[in-house]
Design a protein around this motif. Structure first.
Motif, mmCIF file in Angstrom:
data_model
loop_
_atom_site.group_PDB
_atom_site.id
_atom_site.type_symbol
_atom_site.label_atom_id
_atom_site.label_comp_id
_atom_site.label_asym_id
_atom_site.label_seq_id
_atom_site.Cartn_x
_atom_site.Cartn_y
_atom_site.Cartn_z
ATOM 1 N N PRO A 119 14.695 96.460 54.263
ATOM 2 C CA PRO A 119 13.283 96.088 54.364
ATOM 3 C C PRO A 119 13.124 94.628 54.760
ATOM 4 O O PRO A 119 13.930 93.776 54.397
ATOM 5 N N GLY A 120 12.071 94.340 55.518
ATOM 6 C CA GLY A 120 11.889 93.018 56.089
ATOM 7 C C GLY A 120 11.478 91.918 55.133
ATOM 8 O O GLY A 120 11.734 90.766 55.389
ATOM 9 N N GLY A 121 10.859 92.230 54.033
ATOM 10 C CA GLY A 121 10.471 91.195 53.088
ATOM 11 C C GLY A 121 11.584 90.882 52.103
ATOM 12 O O GLY A 121 12.401 91.744 51.783
ATOM 13 N N ALA A 171 20.740 84.166 52.008
ATOM 14 C CA ALA A 171 21.454 84.946 53.024
ATOM 15 C C ALA A 171 20.778 84.821 54.389
ATOM 16 O O ALA A 171 21.445 84.874 55.422
ATOM 17 N N ILE A 172 19.462 84.620 54.381
ATOM 18 C CA ILE A 172 18.714 84.471 55.635
ATOM 19 C C ILE A 172 18.781 83.027 56.130
ATOM 20 O O ILE A 172 19.174 82.763 57.266
ATOM 21 N N CYS A 196 19.365 88.485 59.362
ATOM 22 C CA CYS A 196 18.358 87.955 60.271
ATOM 23 C C CYS A 196 17.315 89.034 60.523
ATOM 24 O O CYS A 196 17.549 90.201 60.254
ATOM 25 N N TYR A 197 16.184 88.614 61.023
ATOM 26 C CA TYR A 197 15.095 89.549 61.298
ATOM 27 C C TYR A 197 15.255 90.162 62.679
ATOM 28 O O TYR A 197 15.596 89.478 63.636
ATOM 29 N N ASN A 198 15.001 91.459 62.744
ATOM 30 C CA ASN A 198 14.996 92.167 64.014
ATOM 31 C C ASN A 198 13.940 93.247 63.911
ATOM 32 O O ASN A 198 14.078 94.170 63.109
ATOM 33 N N ARG A 199 12.870 93.086 64.689
ATOM 34 C CA ARG A 199 11.769 94.060 64.700
ATOM 35 C C ARG A 199 11.197 94.299 63.307
ATOM 36 O O ARG A 199 10.931 95.428 62.919
ATOM 37 N N GLY A 200 11.047 93.220 62.554
ATOM 38 C CA GLY A 200 10.420 93.309 61.248
ATOM 39 C C GLY A 200 11.324 93.767 60.119
ATOM 40 O O GLY A 200 10.881 93.908 58.987
ATOM 41 N N ARG A 201 12.594 94.005 60.411
ATOM 42 C CA ARG A 201 13.551 94.444 59.393
ATOM 43 C C ARG A 201 14.656 93.402 59.281
ATOM 44 O O ARG A 201 14.877 92.619 60.193
ATOM 45 N N LEU A 202 15.349 93.405 58.164
ATOM 46 C CA LEU A 202 16.505 92.535 57.995
ATOM 47 C C LEU A 202 17.755 93.306 58.378
ATOM 48 O O LEU A 202 17.916 94.466 57.998
#
Length: 105
Positions: free
Chosen positions: A17-19, A50-51, A58-64
C-alpha cells in the motif's frame, strides 16, 4: 539489516500500500519475526526510513515497491536526465518516458 533483506527479497511485481500507515499495517499482518512486538507507530517509522533514508522502498503509481526491483530506473532517473543534441543541433532535455524507458540517446 533483516528489514533491508526482506524488502530486497520481494519478487518483482510485489507492491505494498502507498501510505506509510497502510504499509505498516500490512507489515504487521505479515507476522515477520523481526517486526514482532513493534508498535504500529514504530513500523510507520521503519517504513518512512525505508523510503527516505535507506531507499529500500519507492513510490510507483501510488504504491510502494522495492527500489531494487520495479522502480530502480525511476529512482535514478533524475541523475540520468541529461541534455542531448537533436538532429538539428539543438540541445534538449530528455522526457520522463525516455529516461525511464531507456530510449534517451
Amino acid at each position: 539489516q533483516q528489514v533491508a533483506g526482506y524488502f530486497r527479497s520481494l519478487p518483482l511485481g510485489v507492491t505494498m500500500p502507498g501510505g506509510r500507515m497502510a504499509c505498516a499495517q500490512q507489515l504487521a499482518r505479515e507476522g515477520l519475526p523481526f517486526f514482532a512486538g513493534r508498535s504500529l507507530g514504530r513500523l510507520c517509522h521503519i517504513v518512512e526510513l525505508a523510503i527516505s533514508q535507506r531507499r529500500l522502498l519507492c513510490y510507483n503509481r501510488g504504491r510502494l515497491v522495492p527500489c531494487d526491483n520495479l522502480c530502480s530506473k525511476a529512482r535514478y532517473a533524475p541523475a540520468a536526465m541529461r541534455l542531448s543534441t537533436s538532429a538539428q543541433g539543438q540541445r534538449r532535455t530528455a522526457a520522463w518516458p525516455e529516461v525511464v524507458g531507456g530510449t534517451h540517446p
